[in-house]
Design a protein around this motif. Structure first.
Motif, short mmCIF file in Angstrom:
data_model
loop_
_atom_site.label_atom_id
_atom_site.label_comp_id
_atom_site.label_asym_id
_atom_site.label_seq_id
_atom_site.Cartn_x
_atom_site.Cartn_y
_atom_site.Cartn_z
N CYS A 1 0.83 -1.21 0.00
CA CYS A 1 0.00 0.00 0.00
C CYS A 1 0.86 1.25 0.00
O CYS A 1 0.59 2.21 -0.73
N ILE A 2 1.94 1.24 0.82
CA ILE A 2 2.84 2.40 0.87
C ILE A 2 3.46 2.62 -0.52
O ILE A 2 3.51 3.73 -1.03
N LEU A 3 3.92 1.53 -1.11
CA LEU A 3 4.54 1.63 -2.44
C LEU A 3 3.55 2.21 -3.45
O LEU A 3 3.88 3.05 -4.26
N PHE A 4 2.33 1.73 -3.35
CA PHE A 4 1.29 2.13 -4.30
C PHE A 4 0.92 3.60 -4.15
O PHE A 4 0.78 4.32 -5.12
N ILE B 1 4.92 2.19 -9.25
CA ILE B 1 5.53 1.28 -8.28
C ILE B 1 4.42 0.57 -7.50
O ILE B 1 3.53 1.21 -6.96
N GLY B 2 4.48 -0.73 -7.47
CA GLY B 2 3.49 -1.51 -6.74
C GLY B 2 2.70 -2.44 -7.65
O GLY B 2 2.28 -3.51 -7.22
N VAL B 3 2.54 -2.05 -8.91
CA VAL B 3 1.72 -2.83 -9.84
C VAL B 3 2.27 -4.25 -9.99
O VAL B 3 1.56 -5.24 -9.82
N ASN B 4 3.55 -4.35 -10.29
CA ASN B 4 4.13 -5.68 -10.48
C ASN B 4 4.40 -6.39 -9.16
O ASN B 4 4.41 -7.62 -9.12
N TYR C 1 -4.19 7.69 -9.24
CA TYR C 1 -3.40 8.83 -9.74
C TYR C 1 -4.18 9.72 -10.71
O TYR C 1 -3.68 10.76 -11.14
N GLY C 2 -5.36 9.27 -11.13
CA GLY C 2 -6.17 10.07 -12.05
C GLY C 2 -5.62 10.13 -13.46
O GLY C 2 -5.81 11.11 -14.17
#
Lengths: 269, 172
Positions: free
Chosen positions: A21-24, B71-74, B130-131
């Motif tokens: 969640c933080i990364l996202f 960042i986070g998607v993968n 992020y819109g």
């Protein structure tokens, strides 16, 4: 031994979820940009080496694959050569004609612009949309600059710039939007990508005329891309889904799937 | 620690090979995802757990950085695929060699398809956060079949490389 409030596995899963969640949520602004900049700075030489060696290996394979056809090809080329010799005499005349046509069609005189030639060093491995070139802000490249192939065909524009490399958003990317105009009828519209597969010219007014085969160039509206860069030819015209505008399917002239050398327009000389 | 560094460098190497070398040989959407195959290999063959989490986390971040995705998607997609494939392989693995091969083929196919779906879903969520719209194309077509086939070939290549005595120790 006292019993733990939460089992160890649940704590681990919770920790991972929080981290994700933080990364996202913070990723894009605070982590992504500096990480990406550093990573590309470190991996740039390797990336270039891999891409160039891949290209070389590919062309070697292609060469061996074509040996079988070489004899026939040679005979055909000899014939073609004779024809070309006779055509050369007419070329000077054509050159003059080309100059006049270029002026009439408002196509961009490329010698007026300062170009930076770049090698493609990477592509989107998940399918089209962008390429990576081997020059960045150390060579004066900035975000928004148009990218062309040598003869003035638009392929995209610079999206992100790093020290020695830049990301180019191709015109086929679904988030790409470029103001364009039909050279024959002056119909204006916006050229958009279709998920890396092709391009369409959208938002063409119903009162404007646009026909299959027409040449589409950049209109210069918006300011970041100069007027007169060739985009492609109209293949098919249809109404948009809401029937308010016309929509034209464009066949790009530049072969976007096999770009090797591109030029960035840095500005006027 | 040494093991983690080796795996981290392996992931960076695979990401660079995939992004800059393999793109010259495969058509756009059928390029095999070497990092995903590596993760599937680890899920099926490795005996460690903590290092596995580190590998997936670092692999996810590297792919996000290298392929210009939020960042986070993968990270999310790799975790989800690793958990589901781990669960599937654990519950259906068999002693019969032919059946095991079949389960492996299904696991890889499932891994490739699920990964694509999770990336697509994560990008939609990231887009809402992020819109902005993140472009990503996915469809059940010949490119996906090609990707599954090449992934299987690369899995076998990984298998024969990592079964060598030196590399074998890394997965214990």
């Amino acid at each position: 031994m006292p019993k733990r409030f939460l089992p160890e596995k649940a704590v681990k899963i919770f920790f991972i979820l929080v981290l994700i969640c933080i990364l996202f949520f913070l990723g894009q602004k605070f982590i992504s940009v500096p990480l990406r900049y550093t990573f590309y700075k470190l991996t740039y030489p390797f990336e270039k080496m891999f891409y160039v060696s891949g290209r070389t290996l590919r062309s070697t394979f292609d060469f061996f694959g074509s040996i079988y056809d070489l004899k026939n090809e040679n005979a055909r080329l000899l014939k073609e050569n004779n024809l070309l010799i006779s055509e050369i005499t007419g070329l000077k005349e054509l050159e003059q004609e080309n100059k006049i046509l270029r002026e009439q069609l408002n196509l961009l005189p490329l010698n007026k612009f300062s170009l930076e030639n770049c090698f493609v060093i990477g592509e989107n491995p998940q399918g089209g949309g962008w390429i990576l070139i081997d020059k960045g802000n150390s060579k004066g490249i900035k975000a928004g600059m148009p990218v062309i192939v040598s003869n003035g065909m638009l392929v995209g524009k610079i999206e992100e710039v790093y020290a020695d490399s830049s990301k180019v958003k191709l015109i086929t990317d679904s988030t790409s939007a470029i103001n364009a105009v039909d050279t024959e009828t002056q119909a204006k519209g916006i050229v958009k990508g279709e998920y890396g597969l092709g391009i369409v010219m959208d938002m063409i007014s119903q009162s404007d005329s646009i026909n299959a085969g027409d040449a589409i160039i950049t209109s210069g509206l918006g300011g970041d891309i100069p007027k007169g860069l060739f985009i492609g030819n109209v293949q098919e015209v249809k109404n948009s889904s809401d029937k308010l505008f016309q929509e034209a399917l464009i066949i790009p002239k530049a072969k976007l799937s096999s770009l090797e050398i591109v030029s960035v327009i840095k500005g006027e000389r | 620690m040494r093991k983690s560094i080796i795996f981290f460098l392996t992931i960076v190497f695979l990401a660079l090979v995939q992004g800059s070398f393999l793109v010259n040989f495969f058509s756009d959407r059928s390029i095999p995802n070497l990092i995903l195959i590596f993760i599937i290999y680890i899920v099926i063959n490795a005996k460690f757990k903590k290092t596995g989490i580190f590998i997936i986390l670092s692999a996810g971040i590297i792919v996000d950085i290298l392929y210009y995705q939020p960042i986070g998607v993968n990270v999310i997609s790799f975790f989800a695929v690793a958990s589901l494939i781990g669960f599937f392989y654990k519950h259906f693995s068999a002693y019969n060699a032919y059946f095991r091969f079949l389960i492996l083929a299904i696991s890889i196919s499932l891994g490739v398809i699920l990964y694509e779906l999770f990336v697509l879903l994560s990008l939609k969520i990231a887009g809402l956060i992020y819109g902005v719209i993140f472009s990503y194309s996915f469809s059940f077509d010949k490119f996906l079949l090609g990707k599954i086939f090449y992934s299987f070939i690369f899995y076998l290549i990984f298998y024969f490389i990592f079964k060598k005595s030196y590399f074998k120790k890394l997965f214990e």
